[in-house]
Design an enzyme around this catalytic site. Structure first.
Site, PDB file in Angstrom:
ATOM      1  N   LYS A  52       0.832  -1.205   0.000  1.00 63.04           N
ATOM      2  CA  LYS A  52       0.000   0.000   0.000  1.00 63.04           C
ATOM      3  C   LYS A  52       0.864   1.252   0.000  1.00 63.04           C
ATOM      4  O   LYS A  52       0.546   2.254  -0.668  1.00 63.04           O
ATOM      5  CB  LYS A  52      -0.934  -0.020   1.208  1.00 63.04           C
ATOM      6  CG  LYS A  52      -2.007  -1.102   1.119  1.00 63.04           C
ATOM      7  CD  LYS A  52      -2.695  -1.366   2.455  1.00 63.04           C
ATOM      8  CE  LYS A  52      -3.674  -2.527   2.341  1.00 63.04           C
ATOM      9  NZ  LYS A  52      -4.295  -2.885   3.624  1.00 63.04           N
ATOM     10  N   GLN A  96      -4.533  -1.658   9.779  1.00 63.42           N
ATOM     11  CA  GLN A  96      -4.314  -2.959   9.144  1.00 63.42           C
ATOM     12  C   GLN A  96      -4.861  -4.080  10.041  1.00 63.42           C
ATOM     13  O   GLN A  96      -4.484  -4.200  11.199  1.00 63.42           O
ATOM     14  CB  GLN A  96      -2.819  -3.174   8.885  1.00 63.42           C
ATOM     15  CG  GLN A  96      -2.492  -4.471   8.172  1.00 63.42           C
ATOM     16  CD  GLN A  96      -3.077  -4.530   6.764  1.00 63.42           C
ATOM     17  OE1 GLN A  96      -3.012  -3.557   6.016  1.00 63.42           O
ATOM     18  NE2 GLN A  96      -3.655  -5.662   6.406  1.00 63.42           N
ATOM     19  N   ASP A 119     -11.271   2.481   4.262  1.00 64.56           N
ATOM     20  CA  ASP A 119     -11.640   1.074   4.070  1.00 64.56           C
ATOM     21  C   ASP A 119     -13.153   0.913   3.946  1.00 64.56           C
ATOM     22  O   ASP A 119     -13.633  -0.146   3.534  1.00 64.56           O
ATOM     23  CB  ASP A 119     -11.149   0.229   5.245  1.00 64.56           C
ATOM     24  CG  ASP A 119      -9.775  -0.391   5.002  1.00 64.56           C
ATOM     25  OD1 ASP A 119      -9.452  -0.650   3.831  1.00 64.56           O
ATOM     26  OD2 ASP A 119      -9.041  -0.606   5.976  1.00 64.56           O
TER      27      ASP A 119
END
Length: 283
Positions: A52, A96, A119
């Protein structure tokens, strides 16, 4: 022979388009920025985070990594999220997953500002997806839709089957297909006669987390097969939730693993970060 839906090609097109938007934000003094929080030393999480960060660098998004030890407390993670929520120069926040067992993931996700939730896991953003009035979309389901669009695969009026009912993929995937006028069936571990259901499908999205679960006898000729899975088989080889060797000769189009949906997931995360920055700056 099925058309191979190439995530590398499609994701690169998405990222190339984002570079222009990122440059415009930077020129106006409001560069897009993503905070990445990683707790502990999970090797898979480290690989994902590094990927990422590379994507951000390529596009022109600033990244700040916050690596906390595995024994960091829930309160410490919440305090960090709160600080990042209050920073005007931070467009998006990504935590994460998975987190260590002693930290409540739901509590952490709910603490992220919906405006910075790139997200799209926060209940506010999930609700917006349900009614079709959303700012961000969960990265994997949105990546699947972008892949279908890129290859001009219509959803309107098609019989769509989603195998898996997770909050991250299965449920939002079903909603996005429904928003495109697909007729959607969600299957799961309690579904009876699963193969009978999947053989009706024009589009099958498999997100069940079981290596090579979907076999050739479970699809009809000409189906579009989307594999969201990422597993290792008994030989240690990286495979998806679809038995590619069996399904590829039968399907009209199919995603490979690796090189399919996973790359799209990362590209959509970048797009969500740009959207967050543009919204924050009325760009």
């Amino acid at each position: 022979m099925a058309i191979i839906l190439d995530g590398k090609v499609v994701s690169q097109k998405v990222k190339d388009a984002l570079k222009t938007r990122a440059a415009k934000l930077a020129e106006n003094g409001n560069p897009a920025a993503l905070a990445v929080i990683i707790v502990g030393d999970n090797p898979a999480s480290r690989v994902y985070v590094n990927g990422k960060k590379r994507d951000c660098e390529e596009i022109g998004i600033i990244t700040e990594e916050y690596a906390l030890p595995a024994d960091a407390t829930e309160a410490e993670v919440l305090e960090l999220v709160n600080k990042l929520n209050n920073r005007a120069d931070m467009s998006g926040i990504l935590v994460q997953l998975p987190l260590p067992a002693h930290i409540n993931e739901e509590k952490i996700i709910n603490a992220i500002s919906p405006d910075k939730d790139v997200d799209a896991f926060h209940p506010t953003n999930v609700g917006k997806i349900m009614i079709g009035n959303y700012d961000f979309l969960p990265c994997t389901p949105a990546g699947v839709m972008a892949m279908l669009d890129a290859y001009d695969i219509p959803v309107d009026g098609k019989e769509c089957v989603v195998i898996g009912r997770s909050n991250i993929v299965g449920k939002p995937q079903a909603m996005l297909l429904l928003h495109k006028n697909g007729t959607v069936t969600i299957c799961h571990s309690r579904t009876k006669n699963l193969a009978e259901v999947t053989r009706r499908a024009d589009i099958v999205v498999v997100a069940i987390g079981k290596a090579e679960f979907l076999t050739g006898d479970m699809i009809k000729p000409g189906a579009v097969v989307i594999d969201v899975g990422m597993n290792k088989n008994v030989d240690g080889k990286l495979v998806g939730d679809v038995n590619f060797a069996e399904c590829e000769p039968i399907a009209a189009a199919i995603t490979p693993v690796p090189g399919g949906v996973g790359l799209m997931t990362r590209a959509i995360l970048m797009e969500n970060t740009i959207i967050a920055a543009e919204k924050a700056n009325n760009a």
